[in-house]
Design a protein around this motif. Structure first.
Motif, PDB file in Angstrom:
ATOM      1  N   LEU A  61     -80.764  35.770 -53.065  1.00 21.30           N
ATOM      2  CA  LEU A  61     -80.029  35.329 -51.882  1.00 21.30           C
ATOM      3  C   LEU A  61     -80.521  36.063 -50.637  1.00 21.30           C
ATOM      4  O   LEU A  61     -80.665  35.459 -49.566  1.00 21.30           O
ATOM      5  CB  LEU A  61     -78.534  35.572 -52.080  1.00 21.30           C
ATOM      6  N   SER A  62     -80.807  37.353 -50.771  1.00 17.03           N
ATOM      7  CA  SER A  62     -81.320  38.129 -49.630  1.00 17.03           C
ATOM      8  C   SER A  62     -82.639  37.567 -49.134  1.00 17.03           C
ATOM      9  O   SER A  62     -82.859  37.413 -47.916  1.00 17.03           O
ATOM     10  CB  SER A  62     -81.496  39.597 -50.039  1.00 17.03           C
TER      11      SER A  62
ATOM     12  N   HIS B 197     -76.592  43.110 -53.450  1.00 22.44           N
ATOM     13  CA  HIS B 197     -77.898  42.585 -53.046  1.00 22.44           C
ATOM     14  C   HIS B 197     -79.046  43.099 -53.903  1.00 22.44           C
ATOM     15  O   HIS B 197     -80.141  42.542 -53.871  1.00 22.44           O
ATOM     16  CB  HIS B 197     -78.168  42.938 -51.580  1.00 22.44           C
ATOM     17  N   THR B 198     -78.816  44.154 -54.679  1.00 21.73           N
ATOM     18  CA  THR B 198     -79.870  44.662 -55.554  1.00 21.73           C
ATOM     19  C   THR B 198     -79.862  43.963 -56.912  1.00 21.73           C
ATOM     20  O   THR B 198     -80.754  44.192 -57.729  1.00 21.73           O
ATOM     21  CB  THR B 198     -79.728  46.184 -55.783  1.00 21.73           C
TER      22      THR B 198
ATOM     23  N   ARG C  33     -77.776  51.063 -56.797  1.00 28.10           N
ATOM     24  CA  ARG C  33     -79.178  50.823 -57.131  1.00 28.10           C
ATOM     25  C   ARG C  33     -79.247  49.948 -58.382  1.00 28.10           C
ATOM     26  O   ARG C  33     -78.302  49.900 -59.171  1.00 28.10           O
ATOM     27  CB  ARG C  33     -79.907  52.148 -57.346  1.00 28.10           C
ATOM     28  N   PRO C  34     -80.336  49.235 -58.580  1.00 31.10           N
ATOM     29  CA  PRO C  34     -80.442  48.335 -59.743  1.00 31.10           C
ATOM     30  C   PRO C  34     -80.231  49.078 -61.052  1.00 31.10           C
ATOM     31  O   PRO C  34     -80.652  50.227 -61.215  1.00 31.10           O
ATOM     32  CB  PRO C  34     -81.878  47.802 -59.634  1.00 31.10           C
TER      33      PRO C  34
ATOM     34  N   VAL D 110     -87.388  43.509 -51.950  1.00 26.37           N
ATOM     35  CA  VAL D 110     -86.273  42.974 -51.167  1.00 26.37           C
ATOM     36  C   VAL D 110     -85.863  43.938 -50.058  1.00 26.37           C
ATOM     37  O   VAL D 110     -85.482  43.511 -48.959  1.00 26.37           O
ATOM     38  CB  VAL D 110     -85.078  42.656 -52.090  1.00 26.37           C
ATOM     39  N   GLY D 111     -85.969  45.223 -50.308  1.00 25.57           N
ATOM     40  CA  GLY D 111     -85.602  46.196 -49.289  1.00 25.57           C
ATOM     41  C   GLY D 111     -86.369  46.033 -47.993  1.00 25.57           C
ATOM     42  O   GLY D 111     -85.861  46.376 -46.910  1.00 25.57           O
ATOM     43  N   ASP D 112     -87.576  45.469 -48.082  1.00 25.86           N
ATOM     44  CA  ASP D 112     -88.417  45.304 -46.889  1.00 25.86           C
ATOM     45  C   ASP D 112     -87.899  44.241 -45.933  1.00 25.86           C
ATOM     46  O   ASP D 112     -88.280  44.226 -44.756  1.00 25.86           O
ATOM     47  CB  ASP D 112     -89.850  44.942 -47.294  1.00 25.86           C
ATOM     48  N   VAL D 113     -87.051  43.327 -46.412  1.00 31.33           N
ATOM     49  CA  VAL D 113     -86.608  42.215 -45.564  1.00 31.33           C
ATOM     50  C   VAL D 113     -85.215  42.444 -44.979  1.00 31.33           C
ATOM     51  O   VAL D 113     -84.721  41.609 -44.233  1.00 31.33           O
ATOM     52  CB  VAL D 113     -86.624  40.877 -46.338  1.00 31.33           C
TER      53      VAL D 113
END
Length: 373
Positions: A38-39, A30-31, A55-56, A68-71
């Motif tokens: 997609l996330s 997802h990173t 991590r990226p 993205v981490g916020d969602v």
């Protein structure tokens, strides 16, 4: 090459938002570039998104740039090869859907780390499926491999899902191996004739070369171009005559989402199989055409060919046949290459004009525009 403005105007024949609203969705990788988009899309549709990834690799990256981490409803930062951690994360997420995107995704990097590439792309995929063997709920699983999984003879016509698998380079071979391994697991442990007992539906997805805002991976043509152009330098092109199935990142993601949603509502074993998601054949172009279009959208034409006899092998021609997805899923590309390049260049220019601002709303705007076609 002839490219018309606008889009194809073919809608996905289903309400994706209703399929994913309030559902638990587990995404590996997802990173990454695709995984971050997609996330965001799933969150926008009301899904509870759980991520599992390292991590990226790059700074900058879309995961950070678009917050993205916020969602996310939950997140595990770990290696896909860590089976114990993965199994715990899947159990905690209790997913209705699983999208496996975690991978070593680069052809040229696979020459530098061939064993690691096979471990991540093959064993990582099997770890996902192995973690679902005692799963007690219904679950649709899409394992994302690659268009590079075919035994590429550089033929003029597009590869179909039934064509032989292969791979000259370690990356391509690892994706072909992943396809074979997933097929074995599906037949051995999740057979369609016992679907009522295990509830796990598995398909693989093979997409073309994706472009779009937020990709800064090395040795990819658009990220390489963005790095050069944003610094006022010419773009260095290795293989200007190569042909690839380029498409905006939202195109294959819409295919993955459509496929998973249809699997969730059906027991049709034909769905639990490999699928190609690529552009229409009218949108194919060479690297040189792509660079002319992209540099034009950026506001300059500044690329140059620099070849080397020491570069590793890369195929010159690759085409995908998407007839199966068109006729059996009623899926089809929405944005032509012109629109994809326009949206991609616009995203990056906005980022570089004000890189302290979150790009999340820009991603959401692109998703809205895509869904409205």
């Amino acid at each position: 090459m002839v490219i018309a403005n606008g889009s194809y105007g073919i809608k996905i024949n289903m309400d994706l938002a209703s399929a994913y609203k309030n559902k638990n969705v587990f995404i590996t990788g997802h990173t990454g570039f695709k995984g971050s988009w997609l996330s965001l899309w799933l969150y926008k549709m009301g899904a509870n998104v759980f991520g599992y990834s390292l991590r990226p690799d790059n700074i900058p990256n879309n995961y950070t740039a678009s917050c993205v981490g916020d969602v996310l409803a939950g997140e595990t930062i770990a290696d896909i090869r860590n089976k114990k951690s993965l199994k715990e994360a899947i159990k905690k997420a209790d997913p209705d859907y699983v999208f496996h995107l975690a991978a070593q995704p680069l052809v040229r990097e696979s020459y530098n780390c061939p064993v690691e590439t096979f471990e991540i792309n093959v064993i990582g995929s099997l770890n996902v499926l192995d973690s679902l063997q005692q799963y007690e709920n219904q679950c649709s699983v899409v394992i994302v491999t690659s268009d590079k999984c075919y035994d590429n003879k550089e033929q003029l016509w597009g590869y179909r899902e039934s064509d032989p698998l292969g791979g000259h380079d370690p990356y391509s071979a690892s994706k072909a191996a992943a396809e074979i391994a997933v097929s074995s697991y599906r037949k051995s442990f999740f057979p369609s004739e016992f679907l009522d007992e295990h509830g796990v539906k598995i398909a693989t997805a093979r997409a073309g070369n994706v472009i779009g805002g937020g990709d800064w991976a090395k040795d990819r043509i658009i990220p390489d171009a963005v790095r050069a152009l944003s610094n006022g330098k010419n773009v260095i092109v290795r293989n200007p005559n190569s042909i690839r199935p380029w498409q905006h990142v939202l195109e294959p993601l819409s295919g993955y989402l459509t496929l998973a949603a249809k699997m969730y509502e059906s027991k049709d074993p034909d769905l639990f199989s490999p699928w190609n998601f690529g552009p229409c054949c009218s949108d194919e172009c060479t690297v040189s055409d792509l660079m002319d279009l992209f540099c034009g959208e950026w506001g300059c034409v500044a690329w140059e060919h620099l070849s080397s006899s020491n570069t590793p092998h890369e195929a010159s021609v690759l085409r995908l046949c998407i007839d199966k997805a068109v006729y059996k899923l009623n899926w089809s590309p929405r944005w032509n290459l012109f629109e994809a390049i326009k949206r991609t260049a616009s995203w990056y220019k906005e980022y570089y004009n004000n890189n302290t601002k979150s790009m999340q709303n820009t991603c959401f705007a692109d998703i809205d525009a895509y869904m409205e076609v």
